[in-house]
Write a protein that holds these residues in place. Sequence first.
Motif, PDB file in Angstrom:
ATOM      1  N   UNK A   1       0.851  -1.177   0.000  1.00 47.13           N
ATOM      2  CA  UNK A   1       0.000   0.000   0.000  1.00 47.13           C
ATOM      3  C   UNK A   1       0.891   1.233   0.000  1.00 47.13           C
ATOM      4  N   UNK A   2       0.571   2.187  -0.874  1.00 44.99           N
ATOM      5  CA  UNK A   2       1.386   3.382  -1.041  1.00 44.99           C
ATOM      6  C   UNK A   2       0.532   4.613  -0.748  1.00 44.99           C
ATOM      7  N   UNK A   3       1.073   5.561  -0.015  1.00 46.27           N
ATOM      8  CA  UNK A   3       0.336   6.776   0.322  1.00 46.27           C
ATOM      9  C   UNK A   3       1.330   7.919   0.527  1.00 46.27           C
ATOM     10  N   UNK A   4       0.830   9.139   0.425  1.00 43.30           N
ATOM     11  CA  UNK A   4       1.673  10.296   0.706  1.00 43.30           C
ATOM     12  C   UNK A   4       1.649  10.628   2.193  1.00 43.30           C
ATOM     13  N   UNK A   5       0.505  10.428   2.829  1.00 40.96           N
ATOM     14  CA  UNK A   5       0.390  10.645   4.271  1.00 40.96           C
ATOM     15  C   UNK A   5      -0.828   9.882   4.781  1.00 40.96           C
ATOM     16  N   UNK A   6      -0.883   9.658   6.066  1.00 40.53           N
ATOM     17  CA  UNK A   6      -1.964   8.901   6.679  1.00 40.53           C
ATOM     18  C   UNK A   6      -3.308   9.584   6.435  1.00 40.53           C
ATOM     19  N   UNK A   7      -4.289   8.790   6.030  1.00 33.74           N
ATOM     20  CA  UNK A   7      -5.638   9.288   5.795  1.00 33.74           C
ATOM     21  C   UNK A   7      -5.846   9.972   4.460  1.00 33.74           C
ATOM     22  N   UNK A   8      -4.811   9.987   3.599  1.00 30.77           N
ATOM     23  CA  UNK A   8      -4.914  10.672   2.315  1.00 30.77           C
ATOM     24  C   UNK A   8      -5.239   9.663   1.211  1.00 30.77           C
ATOM     25  N   UNK A   9      -5.143  10.123  -0.033  1.00 31.30           N
ATOM     26  CA  UNK A   9      -5.283   9.210  -1.165  1.00 31.30           C
ATOM     27  C   UNK A   9      -4.163   8.179  -1.120  1.00 31.30           C
ATOM     28  N   UNK A  10      -4.470   6.982  -1.580  1.00 31.83           N
ATOM     29  CA  UNK A  10      -3.493   5.897  -1.535  1.00 31.83           C
ATOM     30  C   UNK A  10      -3.754   4.931  -2.673  1.00 31.83           C
ATOM     31  N   UNK A  11      -2.757   4.100  -2.949  1.00 33.97           N
ATOM     32  CA  UNK A  11      -2.896   3.001  -3.901  1.00 33.97           C
ATOM     33  C   UNK A  11      -2.525   1.712  -3.201  1.00 33.97           C
ATOM     34  N   UNK A  12      -3.352   0.696  -3.359  1.00 36.10           N
ATOM     35  CA  UNK A  12      -2.975  -0.659  -2.989  1.00 36.10           C
ATOM     36  C   UNK A  12      -2.650  -1.411  -4.277  1.00 36.10           C
ATOM     37  N   UNK A  13      -1.470  -2.026  -4.321  1.00 36.42           N
ATOM     38  CA  UNK A  13      -1.049  -2.796  -5.487  1.00 36.42           C
ATOM     39  C   UNK A  13      -0.863  -4.244  -5.055  1.00 36.42           C
ATOM     40  N   UNK A  14      -1.628  -5.126  -5.674  1.00 38.76           N
ATOM     41  CA  UNK A  14      -1.525  -6.552  -5.396  1.00 38.76           C
ATOM     42  C   UNK A  14      -1.120  -7.299  -6.655  1.00 38.76           C
ATOM     43  N   UNK A  15      -0.116  -8.149  -6.533  1.00 38.05           N
ATOM     44  CA  UNK A  15       0.257  -9.047  -7.621  1.00 38.05           C
ATOM     45  C   UNK A  15      -0.393 -10.396  -7.363  1.00 38.05           C
ATOM     46  N   UNK A  16      -1.017 -10.943  -8.388  1.00 32.65           N
ATOM     47  CA  UNK A  16      -1.788 -12.173  -8.249  1.00 32.65           C
ATOM     48  C   UNK A  16      -1.155 -13.304  -9.046  1.00 32.65           C
ATOM     49  N   UNK A  17      -1.476 -14.524  -8.635  1.00 33.34           N
ATOM     50  CA  UNK A  17      -0.968 -15.702  -9.338  1.00 33.34           C
ATOM     51  C   UNK A  17      -1.832 -16.107 -10.525  1.00 33.34           C
ATOM     52  N   UNK A  18      -2.913 -15.373 -10.748  1.00 33.44           N
ATOM     53  CA  UNK A  18      -3.792 -15.721 -11.852  1.00 33.44           C
ATOM     54  C   UNK A  18      -4.603 -14.511 -12.281  1.00 33.44           C
TER      55      UNK A  18
END
Length: 235
Positions: A181-198
Motif C-alpha cells: 500500500x502506497x500513500x503520501x500521508x496517513x488518511x490521504x489518497x493511496x494506492x494498494x497494489x496486489x500481484x496475483x498468481x492468476x
Amino acid sequence: METLGFADIVGPIMVGPSSSHTAGALRIARMARSLLAAAPARAEFTLYGSFAHTQSGHGTDKALVAGLLGLAPDDLGVRDSFERAHAAGLAFSFACDREAGVEHPNTVDARIVDAEGGVLEVRGVSVGGGAAVVTRIDGIDVNVTGEHTSVVVRQRDETGVLAHIAGCFSDCAVNIATTRMYRTRRGSDAFTVMELDGPVPAEAKAAIERHPAVRDVRIVPADGPAGQPAGGTDA
C-alpha cells in the motif's frame, strides 16, 4: 549459482534496436494504458536521461505511442505507430529534459487524457532486457512491474480497506502473491497494489469497487519479457 532464463541471455523478441529504449518504453506505455478508464485521447511525454538523448534514434518515441495503442513489443505496427495513432484520434507530443536529475537514466513521465476526460500522470522506468516499472501514479510513488497480473486500487487510506480487498480475492479463490500500500500521508489518497498468481475474476473486481473508500480498480495484465530471441541489441 544463479539460474538464467532465455531472455537474460538473448533478450526479448521485439521491433526496434534496443530492449531498454524500445521494448521497455513500450511496456511502460502499455501499463499506463491499463490504468486508464477509457481509450487514450491525448498524451504528453517528457523524456529524461538516456531516453532524452536517444528518443527517435532508438525508436523510444514510436514505442511509447505504440504502447498507448496497446501494441506488443514484437508487433510490426510499432514502426508506424504515429500513423496509427493519428488514425485512431490519439494526439501526442514529446519533450526532452536532459538536465533534470532522475534516479534511473531510462525515465519517462506521461500525462494522459482519456476519451472520458480523465487525466492520468505516470512515471515509468525501463530497467533493461525489455522490462519496465511504473514508479509513480498521480504523484504517489508505487512499484508496478507488469511481471504478474497486478491490481491497482485507488482508495482513501482508511481502516479496513486492505482487508476488504484481500477478502474479495479470497472469496473468489484467487491467490495473492504480493501486497503493498502506497500513500503520501496517513488518511490521504493511496494506492494498494496486489500481484496475483492468476487472472482477476470480474466478480472480485466488482466486489472491491463496492467499498465506499475505493475510487477505482485497474487491472495491469502480466506483461513480462517474452523470454525469446531479441530483435536487436540492448543499450
